[in-house]
Enzyme design. Structure first.
Site, mmCIF file in Angstrom:
data_model
loop_
_atom_site.group_PDB
_atom_site.id
_atom_site.type_symbol
_atom_site.label_atom_id
_atom_site.label_comp_id
_atom_site.label_asym_id
_atom_site.label_seq_id
_atom_site.Cartn_x
_atom_site.Cartn_y
_atom_site.Cartn_z
ATOM 1 N N PHE A 1 10.956 31.382 -37.445
ATOM 2 C CA PHE A 1 12.390 31.637 -37.299
ATOM 3 C C PHE A 1 13.184 30.835 -38.331
ATOM 4 O O PHE A 1 13.051 29.619 -38.404
ATOM 5 C CB PHE A 1 12.797 31.231 -35.875
ATOM 6 C CG PHE A 1 14.235 31.454 -35.532
ATOM 7 C CD1 PHE A 1 14.723 32.733 -35.312
ATOM 8 C CD2 PHE A 1 15.108 30.382 -35.389
ATOM 9 C CE1 PHE A 1 16.057 32.941 -34.962
ATOM 10 C CE2 PHE A 1 16.433 30.573 -35.037
ATOM 11 C CZ PHE A 1 16.911 31.852 -34.825
ATOM 12 N N SER B 1 5.001 28.970 -35.400
ATOM 13 C CA SER B 1 6.256 28.850 -34.659
ATOM 14 C C SER B 1 6.629 30.185 -33.990
ATOM 15 O O SER B 1 5.850 30.729 -33.215
ATOM 16 C CB SER B 1 7.358 28.351 -35.604
ATOM 17 O OG SER B 1 8.492 27.921 -34.886
ATOM 18 N N MET B 2 7.811 30.757 -34.311
ATOM 19 C CA MET B 2 8.141 32.079 -33.780
ATOM 20 C C MET B 2 7.091 33.107 -34.195
ATOM 21 O O MET B 2 6.825 34.072 -33.461
ATOM 22 C CB MET B 2 9.515 32.543 -34.261
ATOM 23 C CG MET B 2 9.864 33.967 -33.807
ATOM 24 S SD MET B 2 11.403 34.606 -34.477
ATOM 25 C CE MET B 2 10.919 35.023 -36.160
ATOM 26 N N ASP C 1 6.109 17.032 -33.099
ATOM 27 C CA ASP C 1 6.784 18.227 -33.598
ATOM 28 C C ASP C 1 8.237 18.135 -33.151
ATOM 29 O O ASP C 1 8.523 18.066 -31.954
ATOM 30 C CB ASP C 1 6.108 19.477 -32.996
ATOM 31 C CG ASP C 1 6.660 20.791 -33.533
ATOM 32 O OD1 ASP C 1 7.863 20.850 -33.853
ATOM 33 O OD2 ASP C 1 5.889 21.775 -33.600
ATOM 34 N N HIS D 1 6.156 19.905 -37.558
ATOM 35 C CA HIS D 1 6.200 21.312 -37.153
ATOM 36 C C HIS D 1 5.579 22.267 -38.178
ATOM 37 O O HIS D 1 4.749 23.097 -37.844
ATOM 38 C CB HIS D 1 7.637 21.730 -36.867
ATOM 39 C CG HIS D 1 7.760 23.142 -36.388
ATOM 40 N ND1 HIS D 1 7.147 23.586 -35.224
ATOM 41 C CD2 HIS D 1 8.380 24.235 -36.921
ATOM 42 C CE1 HIS D 1 7.406 24.873 -35.062
ATOM 43 N NE2 HIS D 1 8.138 25.290 -36.070
#
Length: 259
Positions: A25, A93-94, A194, A224
């Site tokens: 994202f 992530s996303m 993260d 992250h």
């Protein structure tokens, strides 16, 4: 709008085993490109699309939502399936949530998943404020470049558009409900430190999927965006050996048949 340097989509025509990589994202393919290159060099067919609204300016993302981002990776998966005998989906992530939904929806068309710091929920007070706040505030501080490695930066937006963040929140809820439909072999690599996605998201995913072939790996040296961080090589090697275990046509020394 021109695409930011480094944020371009990437495609490599290799052998009969394909990999779809899904970025995060407000991020871009740049965060996944070293991973994509690693796989391409070993003879795999690789697709790394640029998600709609990403890789240009954050204002462009205001006009997009999860349906647009998911449609792009769904299209890319169908393309890979047309020319590959097996396809794996990797996500950051996303991108991890996108990968999980592809697995839930496409079943056996996805041979396995590798997720790095996958997102499952928008946390904190901001999540509850989003439905209303997005109509009054256009954006908030960005989340890009959460990386421990000195000199490593992520090509991503310095602002988070709140309309898009609201859509992301709805998408996470949707995917969370679909996790029991995920049955494929799964590797989850996550960072204890993260600052974007807490480890509880990985724990939630691991507890809800129906997969029986599951591996969890901690990325102790990374934040992250671990694909650009100290543990990047480990991610690349673990994911390639995962493919090698599940795709007989992938040679141990790094070549595939048909490419």
């Amino acid at each position: 709008m021109p695409v930011l340097p480094g944020a371009e989509p990437f495609r490599h025509e290799g052998g009969e085993v394909g990999v779809l990589l899904c970025h995060g994202f407000t991020g871009s393919p740049q965060s996944m490109r070293p991973w994509a290159d690693h796989l391409a060099e070993r003879g795999l067919t690789v697709s790394l699309p640029l998600l709609p609204g990403h890789g240009t300016r954050w204002q462009d993302m205001q006009l997009t939502g999860w349906q647009d981002w998911y449609a792009e990776v769904d299209r890319a998966l169908r393309e890979l399936r047309e020319r590959c005998t097996q396809v794996f989906v990797f996500g950051l992530s996303m991108g991890g949530a996108l990968a999980l939904r592809l697995a839930a929806k496409h079943g056996d068309a996805v041979s396995g998943l590798v997720l790095v710091n996958p997102g499952n929920k928008v946390h904190g007070a901001v999540a509850h404020a989003l439905p209303v706040a997005r109509h009054f505030v256009r954006s908030t501080k960005g989340i890009a470049s959460d990386i421990a490695k000195e000199g490593s930066t992520e090509v991503g937006y310095d602002r988070v558009p709140l309309h898009a963040a609201h859509s992301l929140r709805n998408f996470f809820k949707l995917v969370d409900g679909e996790l029991p439909q995920v049955t494929q072999p799964l590797v989850v690599l996550h960072s204890p430190q993260d600052h974007v996605v807490p480890p509880v998201d990985s724990a939630r995913i691991l507890s809800r999927v129906s997969s029986t072939d599951v591996e969890e790996i901690l990325l102790e040296q990374s934040y992250h965006v671990a694909t650009l961080d100290h543990d990047a090589e480990r991610i690349f090697e673990e994911s390639y050996s995962f493919i090698g275990r599940l795709a007989p046509s992938v040679g141990k020394k790094g070549s595939t048949t048909g490419g």
